[in-house]
Scaffold this motif. Structure first.
Motif: not given
Length: 127
Positions: A30-37, A94-103
């Protein structure tokens, strides 16, 4: 008699562990989808991984090694534990939001299927 009393505890602990993993992953996603922090949620997820999940896997493996359950049941469980550890490493790196969410999603999915398999195995061993 004693094994029947201990098996539900294993299942209950698995439910709590899965619930915690889902809660931390949901917050992180949710945090990764919502904003930069995402630093607070990311730190909480890593704390859960290193403080709860990974030590639980180590404890479980020690328990399996000392149990009377046959060695034929140990390798698949340990291999799955290795997969969970690798997934935790992926999440941490995970270097990016997308990879963080996937992981995070992969970790929860893998943990859920692993715990279902372990619980089915524990119930079969108890009967």
């Amino acid at each position: 008699m004693q094994s029947q009393a201990t098996e539900p505890v294993l299942i209950d602990e698995h439910i709590v562990l899965l619930w915690q993993a889902c809660a931390y992953a949901d917050d992180l996603i949710a945090a990764a989808l919502a904003g930069p922090l995402v630093s607070d949620e990311y730190a909480a997820m890593l704390e859960f991984l290193h403080g709860r999940l990974l030590p639980y896997l180590d404890t479980e493996e020690r328990s399996l090694a000392s149990s009377r359950r046959g060695p034929e049941s140990r390798p698949p469980l340990v291999a799955e534990h290795d997969g969970l550890r690798a997934c935790a490493d992926d999440l941490e790196a995970s270097p990016t939001r997308r990879t963080l969410i996937a992981a995070a999603r992969t970790l929860v999915d893998l943990l859920e299927s692993h715990l279902r398999r372990e619980d089915a195995w524990a119930l079969a061993a108890a009967s």
